[in-house]
Design a protein around this motif. Structure first.
Motif, PDB file in Angstrom:
ATOM      1  N   LEU A 120      20.354   5.385 -16.231  1.00  0.00           N
ATOM      2  CA  LEU A 120      19.476   4.385 -16.870  1.00  0.00           C
ATOM      3  C   LEU A 120      19.269   3.203 -15.926  1.00  0.00           C
ATOM      4  CD1 LEU A 120      21.124   4.346 -20.424  1.00  0.00           C
ATOM      5  CD2 LEU A 120      18.998   5.504 -19.776  1.00  0.00           C
ATOM      6  N   PRO A 121      18.517   3.381 -14.824  1.00  0.00           N
ATOM      7  CA  PRO A 121      18.323   2.276 -13.875  1.00  0.00           C
ATOM      8  C   PRO A 121      17.729   1.063 -14.568  1.00  0.00           C
ATOM      9  CG  PRO A 121      16.721   4.045 -13.509  1.00  0.00           C
ATOM     10  CD  PRO A 121      17.753   4.581 -14.445  1.00  0.00           C
ATOM     11  N   GLY A 122      18.276  -0.101 -14.234  1.00  0.00           N
ATOM     12  CA  GLY A 122      17.834  -1.334 -14.882  1.00  0.00           C
ATOM     13  C   GLY A 122      18.496  -1.570 -16.223  1.00  0.00           C
ATOM     14  N   ILE A 123      19.565  -0.807 -16.528  1.00  0.00           N
ATOM     15  CA  ILE A 123      20.275  -1.042 -17.787  1.00  0.00           C
ATOM     16  C   ILE A 123      20.779  -2.485 -17.759  1.00  0.00           C
ATOM     17  CG2 ILE A 123      22.506  -0.154 -16.958  1.00  0.00           C
ATOM     18  CD1 ILE A 123      21.026   0.493 -20.439  1.00  0.00           C
ATOM     19  N   ASN A 124      20.446  -3.228 -18.794  1.00  0.00           N
ATOM     20  CA  ASN A 124      20.530  -4.675 -18.658  1.00  0.00           C
ATOM     21  C   ASN A 124      21.340  -5.327 -19.761  1.00  0.00           C
ATOM     22  OD1 ASN A 124      19.605  -7.525 -18.853  1.00  0.00           O
ATOM     23  ND2 ASN A 124      18.258  -6.947 -17.173  1.00  0.00           N
ATOM     24  N   SER A 125      20.830  -5.263 -20.992  1.00  0.00           N
ATOM     25  CA  SER A 125      21.474  -5.963 -22.097  1.00  0.00           C
ATOM     26  C   SER A 125      22.065  -4.976 -23.090  1.00  0.00           C
ATOM     27  CB  SER A 125      20.459  -6.867 -22.800  1.00  0.00           C
ATOM     28  OG  SER A 125      19.977  -7.838 -21.895  1.00  0.00           O
ATOM     29  N   LEU A 126      23.074  -5.441 -23.815  1.00  0.00           N
ATOM     30  CA  LEU A 126      23.717  -4.565 -24.795  1.00  0.00           C
ATOM     31  C   LEU A 126      24.325  -5.398 -25.903  1.00  0.00           C
ATOM     32  CD1 LEU A 126      27.083  -3.149 -23.348  1.00  0.00           C
ATOM     33  CD2 LEU A 126      26.021  -5.263 -22.613  1.00  0.00           C
ATOM     34  N   ALA A 127      24.510  -4.781 -27.060  1.00  0.00           N
ATOM     35  CA  ALA A 127      25.118  -5.468 -28.210  1.00  0.00           C
ATOM     36  C   ALA A 127      25.662  -4.439 -29.179  1.00  0.00           C
ATOM     37  CB  ALA A 127      24.089  -6.354 -28.913  1.00  0.00           C
ATOM     38  N   PHE A 128      26.757  -4.805 -29.835  1.00  0.00           N
ATOM     39  CA  PHE A 128      27.350  -3.974 -30.888  1.00  0.00           C
ATOM     40  C   PHE A 128      26.872  -4.459 -32.253  1.00  0.00           C
ATOM     41  CE2 PHE A 128      30.445  -3.318 -27.473  1.00  0.00           C
ATOM     42  CZ  PHE A 128      30.740  -1.966 -27.587  1.00  0.00           C
ATOM     43  N   ARG A 129      26.648  -3.517 -33.174  1.00  0.00           N
ATOM     44  CA  ARG A 129      26.419  -3.862 -34.572  1.00  0.00           C
ATOM     45  C   ARG A 129      27.769  -4.083 -35.240  1.00  0.00           C
ATOM     46  NH1 ARG A 129      21.796   0.337 -36.854  1.00  0.00           N
ATOM     47  NH2 ARG A 129      21.693  -1.097 -38.623  1.00  0.00           N
ATOM     48  N   LYS A 130      27.726  -4.595 -36.456  1.00  0.00           N
ATOM     49  CA  LYS A 130      28.970  -4.833 -37.198  1.00  0.00           C
ATOM     50  C   LYS A 130      29.731  -3.540 -37.447  1.00  0.00           C
ATOM     51  CE  LYS A 130      27.057  -8.847 -39.611  1.00  0.00           C
ATOM     52  NZ  LYS A 130      26.537  -9.350 -40.913  1.00  0.00           N
ATOM     53  N   ASP A 131      28.987  -2.411 -37.531  1.00  0.00           N
ATOM     54  CA  ASP A 131      29.649  -1.127 -37.775  1.00  0.00           C
ATOM     55  C   ASP A 131      30.162  -0.475 -36.488  1.00  0.00           C
ATOM     56  OD1 ASP A 131      27.341  -0.262 -36.527  1.00  0.00           O
ATOM     57  OD2 ASP A 131      26.557   0.870 -38.245  1.00  0.00           O
ATOM     58  N   GLY A 132      29.997  -1.176 -35.351  1.00  0.00           N
ATOM     59  CA  GLY A 132      30.532  -0.676 -34.088  1.00  0.00           C
ATOM     60  C   GLY A 132      29.574   0.150 -33.268  1.00  0.00           C
ATOM     61  N   ARG A 133      28.369   0.397 -33.792  1.00  0.00           N
ATOM     62  CA  ARG A 133      27.392   1.143 -33.001  1.00  0.00           C
ATOM     63  C   ARG A 133      26.856   0.251 -31.873  1.00  0.00           C
ATOM     64  NH1 ARG A 133      23.546   3.252 -37.728  1.00  0.00           N
ATOM     65  NH2 ARG A 133      22.384   4.271 -36.044  1.00  0.00           N
ATOM     66  N   LEU A 134      26.484   0.896 -30.773  1.00  0.00           N
ATOM     67  CA  LEU A 134      26.142   0.168 -29.551  1.00  0.00           C
ATOM     68  C   LEU A 134      24.695   0.427 -29.143  1.00  0.00           C
ATOM     69  CD1 LEU A 134      27.007  -1.530 -27.044  1.00  0.00           C
ATOM     70  CD2 LEU A 134      27.873   0.607 -26.034  1.00  0.00           C
ATOM     71  N   TYR A 135      24.002  -0.643 -28.744  1.00  0.00           N
ATOM     72  CA  TYR A 135      22.598  -0.553 -28.346  1.00  0.00           C
ATOM     73  C   TYR A 135      22.423  -1.245 -26.998  1.00  0.00           C
ATOM     74  CZ  TYR A 135      21.952   0.933 -33.135  1.00  0.00           C
ATOM     75  OH  TYR A 135      22.054   1.633 -34.320  1.00  0.00           O
ATOM     76  N   ALA A 136      21.495  -0.733 -26.187  1.00  0.00           N
ATOM     77  CA  ALA A 136      21.272  -1.288 -24.851  1.00  0.00           C
ATOM     78  C   ALA A 136      19.814  -1.117 -24.445  1.00  0.00           C
ATOM     79  CB  ALA A 136      22.183  -0.612 -23.830  1.00  0.00           C
ATOM     80  N   THR A 137      19.368  -1.984 -23.528  1.00  0.00           N
ATOM     81  CA  THR A 137      17.987  -1.889 -23.036  1.00  0.00           C
ATOM     82  C   THR A 137      17.936  -1.818 -21.519  1.00  0.00           C
ATOM     83  OG1 THR A 137      17.815  -4.313 -23.064  1.00  0.00           O
ATOM     84  CG2 THR A 137      16.843  -3.122 -24.921  1.00  0.00           C
ATOM     85  N   GLN A 138      16.874  -1.181 -21.047  1.00  0.00           N
ATOM     86  CA  GLN A 138      16.480  -1.273 -19.645  1.00  0.00           C
ATOM     87  C   GLN A 138      15.453  -2.397 -19.526  1.00  0.00           C
ATOM     88  OE1 GLN A 138      15.224   2.930 -19.651  1.00  0.00           O
ATOM     89  NE2 GLN A 138      16.176   3.097 -17.628  1.00  0.00           N
ATOM     90  N   VAL A 139      15.610  -3.217 -18.478  1.00  0.00           N
ATOM     91  CA  VAL A 139      14.646  -4.271 -18.185  1.00  0.00           C
ATOM     92  C   VAL A 139      14.436  -4.302 -16.669  1.00  0.00           C
ATOM     93  CG1 VAL A 139      14.029  -6.704 -18.508  1.00  0.00           C
ATOM     94  CG2 VAL A 139      15.571  -5.604 -20.131  1.00  0.00           C
ATOM     95  N   PHE A 140      13.212  -4.603 -16.240  1.00  0.00           N
ATOM     96  CA  PHE A 140      12.803  -4.711 -14.838  1.00  0.00           C
ATOM     97  C   PHE A 140      12.647  -3.337 -14.181  1.00  0.00           C
ATOM     98  CE2 PHE A 140      15.371  -8.628 -15.600  1.00  0.00           C
ATOM     99  CZ  PHE A 140      14.302  -9.479 -15.772  1.00  0.00           C
ATOM    100  N   LEU A 141      13.653  -2.490 -14.227  1.00  0.00           N
ATOM    101  CA  LEU A 141      13.535  -1.136 -13.664  1.00  0.00           C
ATOM    102  C   LEU A 141      13.215  -0.123 -14.756  1.00  0.00           C
ATOM    103  CD1 LEU A 141      16.547  -1.164 -11.159  1.00  0.00           C
ATOM    104  CD2 LEU A 141      14.180  -1.894 -10.787  1.00  0.00           C
TER     105      LEU A 141
END
Length: 541
Positions: A120-141
């Motif tokens: 995932l080139p450009g993997i940039n930001s990430l955050a957990f939900r209250k239930d522990g699931r994880l989300y992330a974004t690519q930005v720039f690349l």
């Protein structure tokens, strides 16, 4: 007996040409500009116990910072430590993104580092939900939002794409994802279950990151304006609370609603009072990540021009005073991650292998004359008497001439160069260049004819021509500065055991951030330390 051995040693040094001892007595190395802890600082995170963590991409490390003393120590070293953003799960697991390599890692407590996602080139930001699931974004690349399997067993699941650069984000009390759209000047709310996006607030220049405090306020950093802004997530009403410097990257808020903000150009983290907007430095540096340098002397006054990756800076060669004509992402500023620099006459040339750019700047006014795009990993550039620009293009193994309107006419002067990094103008339109991968210093005539000046060097990078015509070279692989006689290739060590040679970040180039050298009119030598983020001066004793 001792005196005989000393005599024999001195004779051997003369006969065999190793004069390290003599050079150590001849030159003095002093620090002109002090260093700093990070190599650019980006994502911030605070764990449940209040420990503050910060990430660096170029430094390829994740740091823990003592909030009281400002001391920083490496918590996760390179290569796994590269981190553009940091997040903590409800169970305390720390996760972070390796922007250049496209990897996402996690670690629980002091346990082993686990790779959760890759590719995932450009993997940039990430955050957990209250239930522990994880989300992330690519930005720039890239420009996409994913759900990441916290066990690392399943591949990332793409939720949506082309949002506009969904950068440093966080889940709100309503279980929606709130984050800035870097390229749209907006703050958005995302329902990750329905893949629906709506705008919460707009009118930002370049919003970089958001976080919630305990009262439900949404805090936003605007990197271009250097502002910390409080937003009502319901109405979108905005209030600027703190005016800081541009190049802000991220923020984190602790359990007592104290706000910490990172600034990549200053290698700094500041603590901001959310009520008064008063800011105090937790940690900072005078330079960000100095690469190539150029030196120009006005009389006996030396000025050093620095490609500082996140800024373009100058240093007074006598006092070490740092000035700053430009920094990354500041409103109205033209700058693209400069990594190499040369300076001569009224011109400063900055190059960035990361963005493929060469920038021509008026040395005295600081104004940009030309910004040339489309080069293949340019590592240095010089301007010739006819106005054309020569560029060391590492990506094509070539020395390229850019001429004509806006430098659009480009021809290869010579190819098959092995890691062309440093470039310096000799007499006429003759240039000297370093071939870092082959260990060569070469001379190239105006007609493209090349001759090797000296060989068998270890990773030569920065090069400059001294007033006496000798070449000064940063031999990074040997961690030393050498003098080379261009007439016969004789190499003389000037200073050894130097703090140069930051290992390349994973996903970057072997040359990484070039070590720069420059020489003033009186023969004073200057070099950049990428390990310390410092500038050094070498003078004859």
């Amino acid at each position: 007996m001792t005196s005989w051995l000393a005599l024999a040693a001195s004779v051997a040094a003369i006969v065999f040409g190793y004069a390290a001892g003599a050079s150590a007595q001849t030159y003095e190395v002093t620090k002109l500009v002090p260093g700093s802890a990070f190599h650019g600082v980006h994502g911030l995170g605070i764990d449940k116990s209040g420990r503050l963590f910060a990430g660096s991409v170029a430094g390829a490390a994740l740091y823990e910072i003592d909030r009281a003393s400002g001391a920083a120590k490496i918590a996760v070293p390179s290569p796994e430590g590269m981190s553009d953003d940091i997040a903590f799960a409800p169970d305390g697991t720390m996760a972070w993104t390796a922007f250049l390599t496209g990897d996402l890692y996690s670690r629980k407590g002091d346990g082993p580092v686990k790779k959760l996602a890759s590719g995932l080139p450009g993997i940039n930001s990430l955050a957990f939900r209250k239930d522990g699931r994880l989300y992330a974004t690519q930005v720039f690349l890239g420009d996409a939002l994913y759900e990441i399997d916290v066990e690392g067993a399943k591949p990332p699941r793409k939720i949506m794409e082309k949002m506009g650069g969904l950068n440093g984000f966080e889940f709100g009390p309503d279980d929606r994802l709130y984050g800035p759209l870097w390229f749209k000047g907006q703050v958005a709310r995302v329902d990750v279950d329905k893949a629906e996006l709506s705008v919460v607030a707009d009118g930002f220049k370049i919003p970089a990151a958001v976080n919630f405090d305990s009262k439900g306020n949404l805090w936003v950093v605007d990197t271009a304006l250097g502002q910390l802004v409080r937003v009502d997530p319901t109405t979108g009403a905005k209030k600027m609370v703190a005016q800081l410097k541009p190049s802000l990257d991220n923020l984190a808020i602790d359990g007592k609603d104290r706000i910490f903000v990172s600034n990549m150009a200053d290698n700094s983290i500041q603590e901001v009072d959310p009520e008064t907007g008063a800011a105090k430095q937790v940690i900072s540096g005078k330079l960000a990540l100095p690469g190539g340098i150029g030196v120009v002397s006005d009389g006996t006054k030396d000025t050093i021009y620095i490609a500082d990756v996140f800024a373009y800076r100058t240093v007074d060669g006598a006092t070490g005073e740092v000035s700053e004509p430009a920094r990354m992402h500041a409103d109205g500023v033209t700058l693209e991650y400069p990594m190499s620099a040369t300076a001569k006459g009224d011109d400063v040339l900055l190059s960035s292998w990361f963005t493929g750019t060469v920038q021509l700047i008026d040395r005295k006014t600081g104004k940009t004359k030309e910004m040339l795009h489309g080069f293949k990993a340019p590592h240095d550039a010089v301007k010739l008497g006819d106005g054309s620009i020569l560029v060391n293009e590492l990506g094509s193994k070539s020395l390229v001439r850019a001429s004509g309107e806006h430098g659009k006419d480009r021809t290869v002067v010579i190819g098959n160069l092995e890691g062309p990094v440093g470039l310096a103008v000799g007499s006429g339109d003759t240039v000297y260049l370093t071939e870092a991968f082959a260990g060569l210093v070469s001379k190239v005539e105006a007609n493209g004819e090349k001759s090797v000046v000296t060989k068998d060097l270890k990773g030569p990078e920065g090069i400059a021509v001294a007033p006496d015509g000798k070449l000064i070279v940063a031999e990074v692989g040997a961690r030393r500065i050498v003098q080379i006689d261009p007439k016969d290739g004789t190499v003389t060590e000037i200073a050894a055991n130097l703090p140069i040679g930051l290992p390349a970040a994973p996903g970057g180039l072997p040359s990484n951030i070039p070590t720069g050298v420059g020489v003033g009119a009186t023969g004073v030598i200057y070099f950049s330390s990428d390990l310390e983020n410092a500038i050094y001066r070498i003078t004859k004793k």
